[in-house]
Each structure stands twice: as structure tokens, then as C-alpha cells.
Design an enzyme around this catalytic site. Structure first.
Site, PDB file in Angstrom:
ATOM      1  N   HIS A  23      -4.740   2.619 -56.610  1.00 39.19           N
ATOM      2  CA  HIS A  23      -5.267   1.248 -56.500  1.00 39.19           C
ATOM      3  C   HIS A  23      -5.014   0.414 -57.765  1.00 39.19           C
ATOM      4  CE1 HIS A  23      -9.043   2.490 -58.433  1.00 39.19           C
ATOM      5  NE2 HIS A  23      -9.550   3.048 -57.360  1.00 39.19           N
ATOM      6  N   HIS A  77     -19.295  11.767 -53.563  1.00 36.50           N
ATOM      7  CA  HIS A  77     -18.801  10.385 -53.698  1.00 36.50           C
ATOM      8  C   HIS A  77     -17.935  10.109 -52.482  1.00 36.50           C
ATOM      9  CE1 HIS A  77     -17.037   6.855 -55.413  1.00 36.50           C
ATOM     10  NE2 HIS A  77     -16.061   7.411 -56.102  1.00 36.50           N
ATOM     11  N   GLU A  79     -15.726   7.633 -51.931  1.00 37.38           N
ATOM     12  CA  GLU A  79     -14.459   6.891 -52.054  1.00 37.38           C
ATOM     13  C   GLU A  79     -13.350   7.689 -51.363  1.00 37.38           C
ATOM     14  OE1 GLU A  79     -13.392   5.539 -56.029  1.00 37.38           O
ATOM     15  OE2 GLU A  79     -11.895   4.179 -55.183  1.00 37.38           O
ATOM     16  N   ASP A  81     -10.403   8.634 -51.899  1.00 37.82           N
ATOM     17  CA  ASP A  81      -9.602   9.684 -52.548  1.00 37.82           C
ATOM     18  C   ASP A  81     -10.318  11.033 -52.495  1.00 37.82           C
ATOM     19  OD1 ASP A  81     -11.355   8.339 -54.366  1.00 37.82           O
ATOM     20  OD2 ASP A  81     -10.376   9.301 -56.065  1.00 37.82           O
ATOM     21  N   HIS A 144     -18.595   6.665 -60.104  1.00 40.69           N
ATOM     22  CA  HIS A 144     -18.056   5.358 -60.347  1.00 40.69           C
ATOM     23  C   HIS A 144     -18.444   4.318 -59.293  1.00 40.69           C
ATOM     24  CE1 HIS A 144     -13.972   4.033 -58.452  1.00 40.69           C
ATOM     25  NE2 HIS A 144     -14.266   3.047 -59.235  1.00 40.69           N
ATOM     26  N   ASP A 163     -16.044  12.011 -60.269  1.00 42.17           N
ATOM     27  CA  ASP A 163     -15.077  11.249 -61.072  1.00 42.17           C
ATOM     28  C   ASP A 163     -15.257  11.419 -62.589  1.00 42.17           C
ATOM     29  OD1 ASP A 163     -13.493  10.072 -59.112  1.00 42.17           O
ATOM     30  OD2 ASP A 163     -14.742   8.297 -58.931  1.00 42.17           O
ATOM     31  N   TYR A 192      -8.257   7.297 -67.815  1.00 47.03           N
ATOM     32  CA  TYR A 192      -9.123   7.346 -66.633  1.00 47.03           C
ATOM     33  C   TYR A 192     -10.426   6.591 -66.907  1.00 47.03           C
ATOM     34  CZ  TYR A 192     -11.334   9.126 -62.479  1.00 47.03           C
ATOM     35  OH  TYR A 192     -11.959   9.183 -61.258  1.00 47.03           O
ATOM     36  N   HIS A 223     -10.948  15.156 -60.411  1.00 49.47           N
ATOM     37  CA  HIS A 223      -9.538  14.876 -60.704  1.00 49.47           C
ATOM     38  C   HIS A 223      -9.134  15.655 -61.952  1.00 49.47           C
ATOM     39  CE1 HIS A 223      -9.349  11.472 -57.924  1.00 49.47           C
ATOM     40  NE2 HIS A 223     -10.405  10.944 -58.482  1.00 49.47           N
TER      41      HIS A 223
END
Ligand code: FEO
Length: 400
Positions: A23, A77, A79, A81, A144, A163, A192, A223
Site C-alpha cells: 500500500h 489484527h 488488516e 495482509d 497499527h 505488526d 517499518y 512480518h
């Protein structure tokens, strides 16, 4: 590839060797979407993966047990990803209960309206007994997204913070201490933080305070690589403590865009003035860098000048993009001023840049420095003096 964190807990995520744009965050070293399988009396998957990696994740789970034997999937989370692979995982594990906080559930229902999910709602302080191990949950909103949660396994002293503490780095090894370039891991962790977490200093402070109360032997983010050596864990926690306040070092950046070199001439004079003993001063032509690297530089810069030639009575487009991006990321405790050339407009690029600095609540060191057409010797001397102002601020801020 070695995937074991401790006996009974394995990494089962996906490796995205080819992603270069996350993104709008440039990821030249790729990324991973980490999921962790805990085999106990109850089998638990901590987090999911991005949808194109769901098969890869399921194949890794199947090396240990049939996915249908998953009892719980903890979603820290929502999101995409991390959670866009959830529908495929639930199709393979139809008996699994999704463990998530209330905000995550709301997001999951919104993103995946056609996927039936059996939820168990958790909040800070709740625990889930899974056999000889327990999972404890700590909500960490805005690290996040508003839904983010940390999961902690006290028996193994492993924190799964999603994250937080992550890096975009595709590798075949799973631990920071197995990767041959420790500096690269920290560089990517900083990148990051700058591009994902920087706007949320106060929530990060709360999350760090919560983490400080935990006995941590391993930090397994969603990640990149896992932190397990005490010195690596201490170092990344200290980095976050510094980054959350965007603590300044004696560094100066002159970021600019130019049309016919006049603003570039001013930028050079400013950086020459800022080049004082003890100060790292650098000049960046915004069209020869990228937003991800620029944002990373701004975590610990003390002072900066933003220059733009005037185009259509305002900023040049690349500088407008950089300032808009930085404004959203909200680096704090910075000082600076704007500069730039103009042809005929009374208000132009320099004024528009200074407006951004005011909006970001930066300490403004001087009025916009402007030149009409080409900078004169007097303007260049003024630019050099303005550069010294940046250096003085950098030395003061860097000493604190
Ligand atoms: Fe890695 Fe906020 O998702």
C-alpha cells in the site's frame, strides 16, 4: 527451512518474495506474513496470512496436523495482509473458533461478509487455556489499526505482537540471529516503524508499557524475523522507545524539488551551511528518492528545510506528495523552514511548504526563503546562514 520457535510452536506463514509495493510502502526486500501453529490439547493458529498465501500456510500447517484439527484461530489484527486468507483457512478448518477482540470481529464481518465465523470475544486480561499452555490477550489499539491485539504465551514467554516489531524482509530463515545482516534487520524495522507505526506514538507507549510487564524470551511479529536473543530483544525495545517520540539525532535534511535549478542552488547553499562539525547534513532531491525512504529518514532527523520551485502557483507535485505523506505520519519534535524559487506568483511553492510545517506543528525557524527566478549571491548567502540555523537546532536537539 527450520520453523520451530520452541517444541510444539512453529512458524507456518507465507513468504512474499516479490512484493515491492505494500500500500505505497516500497518493499525492495519483499515481505512475510507470519502465522504460528501451537500444538497442545487444543491446536491454535496465531494469525493468518494474505489471501494469495493461504494455500502455502495450509500446506505448512498440514506438515504437523490436518488443518481440520485446528481448534482456534487467533486474529490479532484484521488488516487484509493478515486476515484476507482467513476464509480459505476456515474452509479447511471448519471447526475452528476465531478468537478476537470486539473491534477485530467487526472488521472481519465487514471484510468477509460471506464467511461464517464462530467467534470467541476476548479483551485485555482474558486468557485461554489450551492445555499445558495459556494464551493471554492485551489489546493494543492503533498499533497499527484500532483493532490490534497482542497475544502472549506465559509458559513459553513468547509475545505475538502482530505488526509491532515487524520488518518487511523475505527470508528463508526465521530468526534475527540466523540472518547474516543484523543491520539490515534494524534498517527494515526502522523503515517499518516510520511508514506503518509512526503516527501512533502514544498508543505505542501504552503497548510498550504493557510489554514491559511481561517476561519475554521471544518476540514473534507478523512480518519478518523473530527476536529471541536477549540483546536483540533489548535493542528493538529500545529502538521503539526512541522512535515513539521520534527522538532527534544531530541530523539535517534538505528535501527539495526544482524546475530550472534555482531551488537546487538554494538547497545546496542550505546544506553547505548545515554542514557543521557534529552534524550529519544531507540533501535529497525528492524525485530521486521515494516516500518510504524519506519517511524513514524523518524519524530521527532534528531539523529540515523543504524546498519547492513554484509550479502553477503552488508546490511541485512530488514535494506535495512528500509533505502530504509526512503530515499523515506526524513526525514530532522537529524544526525547519521552507524555501524555493518563483517567477511571478506572489505566493508559491515555499509558502505552501511552510503551511505544511505549521500544520505539523513544527518549530518554524524562519520565514520562507524565496528567490525570484535565479538566486542572487545575497540570497545564496542567506540560504547558507539559514542552513546554519538548522545545524544549531540539530546540535541542541541531538544533545538532549
Ligand atoms: Fe501488517 Fe497492519 O498489517
Amino acid at each position: 527451512m527450520r520453523t520451530e520457535l520452541v517444541k510444539g510452536i512453529d512458524w507456518v506463514g507465507g513468504i512474499d518474495w516479490n512484493v515491492r509495493d505494500f500500500h505505497s510502502y516500497s518493499t525492495p526486500r519483499g515481505a512475510t506474513y507470519n502465522a504460528y501453529l501451537i500444538q497442545d490439547e487444543k491446536n491454535v493458529l496465531i494469525d493468518s496470512v494474505k489471501a494469495p498465501f493461504a494455500d502455502e500456510c495450509l500446506e505448512r500447517v498440514a506438515r504437523f496436523l490436518p488443518p481440520a484439527k485446528l481448534d482456534y484461530i487467533v486474529v490479532n489484527h484484521a488488516e487484509p495482509d493478515h486476515a484476507s486468507g482467513l476464509p480459505a483457512l476456515l474452509a479447511a478448518a471448519p471447526n475452528a473458533t476465531v478468537v478476537a477482540d470486539a473491534k477485530t470481529q467487526e472488521l472481519l464481518k465487514s471484510y468477509h461478509p460471506n464467511t461464517p465465523m464462530k467467534f470467541q470475544t476476548v479483551k485485555t486480561g482474558d486468557t485461554l487455556a489450551i492445555g499445558k499452555r495459556t494464551l493471554a490477550f492485551v489489546e493494543a489499539p492503533m498499533v497499527h489499526w484500532p483493532d490490534t491485539m497482542f497475544t502472549y504465551c506465559p509458559e513459553e514467554r513468547i509475545l505475538f505482537p502482530n505488526d509491532a516489531f515487524g520488518q518487511h524482509l523475505a527470508t528463508r530463515v526465521r530468526f534475527v540471529d540466523e540472518f547474516p545482516h543484523r543491520d539490515v534487520v534494524f534498517e527494515e524495522a526502522k523503515t517499518y516503524y516510520a511508514n506503518i507505526v509512526m503516527p501512533y506514538g502514544a498508543p505505542v507507549a501504552k503497548a510498550l508499557a504493557a510489554a514491559a510487564g511481561l517476561d519475554i524470551a521471544m518476540i514473534a511479529p507478523s512480518h519478518g524475523l523473530i527476536w529471541r536473543r536477549p540483546e536483540d530483544i533489548a535493542a528493538i525495545l529500545q529502538c521503539y522507545a526512541d522512535w515513539k517520540v521520534t527522538r532527534a539525532k544531530p541530523r539535517v535534511i534538505v528535501l527539495y524539488d526544482t524546475m530550472w535549478e534555482s531551488t537546487a542552488m538554494m538547497a545546496e547553499a542550505i546544506v553547505e551551511g548545515a554542514d557543521q562539525p557534529g552534524v550529519e547534513a544531507k540533501r535529497i532531491w525528492v524525485r530521486r528518492s521515494d516516500l518510504t525512504r524519506i519517511a524513514t529518514d524523518f524519524i530521527d532527523v532534528a531539523a529540515a528545510a523543504f524546498g519547492s520551485a513554484t509550479l502553477n502557483n503552488t508546490l511541485m507535485p512530488a514535494m506535495a506528495a512528500a509533505l502530504t505523506y509526512l503530515q499523515g505520519l506526524r513526525p514530532q519534535n522537529k524544526a525547519g523552514f521552507a524555501f524555493g524559487s518563483y517567477g511571478w506568483a506572489a505566493r508559491g511553492g515555499a509558502d505552501a511548504a511552510q503551511d505544511y510545517l505549521s500544520a505539523m506543528k513544527w518549530d518554524i525557524l524562519r520565514e520562507p526563503l524565496k528567490c525570484k527566478n535565479r538566486p542572487t549571491a545575497e540570497i545564496l548567502a542567506e540560504a547558507k546562514a539559514a542552513g546554519k540555523l538548522l545545524a544549531e537546532r540539530a546540535l541542541t536537539a541531538g544533545a538532549q
